[in-house]
Design an enzyme around this catalytic site. Structure first.
Site, mmCIF file in Angstrom:
data_model
loop_
_atom_site.group_PDB
_atom_site.id
_atom_site.type_symbol
_atom_site.label_atom_id
_atom_site.label_comp_id
_atom_site.label_asym_id
_atom_site.label_seq_id
_atom_site.Cartn_x
_atom_site.Cartn_y
_atom_site.Cartn_z
ATOM 1 N N ARG A 55 94.133 3.859 -36.747
ATOM 2 C CA ARG A 55 95.414 3.351 -36.268
ATOM 3 C C ARG A 55 95.751 4.017 -34.941
ATOM 4 O O ARG A 55 95.673 5.247 -34.803
ATOM 5 C CB ARG A 55 96.519 3.635 -37.286
ATOM 6 C CG ARG A 55 97.926 3.481 -36.723
ATOM 7 C CD ARG A 55 99.002 3.335 -37.762
ATOM 8 N NE ARG A 55 100.314 3.675 -37.240
ATOM 9 C CZ ARG A 55 100.990 3.000 -36.307
ATOM 10 N NH1 ARG A 55 100.450 1.922 -35.764
ATOM 11 N NH2 ARG A 55 102.180 3.398 -35.905
ATOM 12 N N SER B 13 102.539 3.872 -31.789
ATOM 13 C CA SER B 13 103.627 4.602 -31.145
ATOM 14 C C SER B 13 104.443 5.314 -32.209
ATOM 15 O O SER B 13 104.413 4.949 -33.385
ATOM 16 C CB SER B 13 104.508 3.643 -30.341
ATOM 17 O OG SER B 13 105.025 2.622 -31.183
#
Length: 237
Positions: free
Chosen positions: A91, A94
Site C-alpha cells: 500500500r 497518504s
C-alpha cells in the site's frame, strides 16, 4: 475453478504480477503507470479503479487503486491474493500526522497498524489481534530508503474507519499518547488479509496533512508529488 474476472476487476488470471502497488487513489495508479512503468497494459477500469501491469527496471509489477477504507481495500486485496495469485501487496498512501515531529511529505512505514475497525471479528480469535507488516518487505524498504538517502520513520500507525470524527481531535490525542505516528484508513485490513493468506504486505505512507496544525497538501499533490514513496515501493518488486 477460475474466479476471474470478478465483479470488481476486469483482469483475467495471469494479467496481474505477483507484486502490486496499491494506492488508494486510482489516479495515483495511473500516474505511476504512465511515469514509471514500461510496456504498460491497463487491465482494470471497473468502478474507475484503474489497474496496470508493466515493467520497472526489467521486473514485472502491477499497480491498482484500492479505494478508501478497510471495506474497499479488503475486497481488492482479497481478490488479488485469492483469485489472481498476488504474493506481495504494498500500500502506498497518504496519512495525517499524529506525532508532532512529522511534517508534510515525510515518509512513514507502518510496522504495525492499530485500528478502530471491527474487521478482525470475522476470524473469531480468542483475543485482540495486532496487524503487522511483513518483515521481509519492511526490512527491504528501509534498506532501499537508506541507499537512496531518503529519511523514513518506521513504527505504529492507525487505520481508522472514521474520517470526520464526532470527537474532533480527541481520539487522535489518545492514540498520540501511545506513540502512534499517523492516521490512515486501510493498512490494518490489508495486513489481516495478507496474514490470513500467508502472503506479504507493507504500507508506505506520505504525510499529506497535519490535523493538529491544519496544514495539508492539495489533491493534485496527493496524486503526483509523492514520488519518493513511489520509488521505494517500486524497488521492492
Amino acid at each position: 475453478m477460475n474466479n476471474t474476472p470478478t465483479a470488481h476487476n476486469n483482469a483475467k488470471l495471469g494479467d496481474i504480477a505477483e507484486t502490486i502497488l496499491l494506492p488508494g487513489d486510482p489516479l495515483r495508479a495511473k500516474f505511476i503507470a504512465e511515469n514509471f512503468l514500461e510496456d504498460v497494459v491497463e487491465y482494470n477500469t471497473v468502478r474507475g479503479m484503474f489497474g496496470y501491469t508493466g515493467y520497472y527496471k526489467g521486473r514485472r509489477i502491477s499497480v491498482q487503486g484500492s479505494g478508501m477504507g478497510i471495506p474497499s481495500i479488503g475486497i481488492y486485496s482479497y481478490e488479488l491474493i485469492h483469485f489472481y495469485g498476488v504474493k506481495n501487496l504494498i500500500r502506498i498512501g497518504s496519512a495525517g500526522a499524529i506525532n508532532e515531529n512529522l511534517n508534510l511529505h515525510d515518509i512513514v512505514i507502518g510496522m504495525g497498524a492499530c485500528t478502530d475497525s471491527n474487521f478482525a471479528s470475522q476470524y473469531n480469535l480468542p483475543g485482540t489481534y495486532a496487524p503487522i507488516a511483513s518483515y521481509k518487505l519492511l526490512q527491504k524498504a528501509v534498506n532501499i530508503a537508506n541507499d537512496k538517502g531518503t529519511t523514513v520513520t518506521v513504527g505504529n500507525i492507525l487505520s481508522s474507519d472514521v474520517f470526520y470524527s464526532d470527537t474532533g481531535l480527541g481520539n487522535l490525542e489518545k492514540w498520540k499518547k501511545m506513540g502512534v505516528l499517523c492516521v490512515e484508513m486501510e493498512a490494518a485490513g490489508l495486513y489481516m488479509n495478507a496474514a490470513r493468506a500467508g502472503v506479504n504486505a507493507l504500507t508506505i505512507l506520505t504525510i499529506s496533512d497535519c490535523p493538529f496544525t491544519g496544514e495539508e497538501c492539495s489533491s493534485h499533490d496527493r496524486q503526483v508529488a509523492f514520488t519518493k514513496m513511489m520509488e521505494i515501493a517500486l524497488e521492492l518488486a
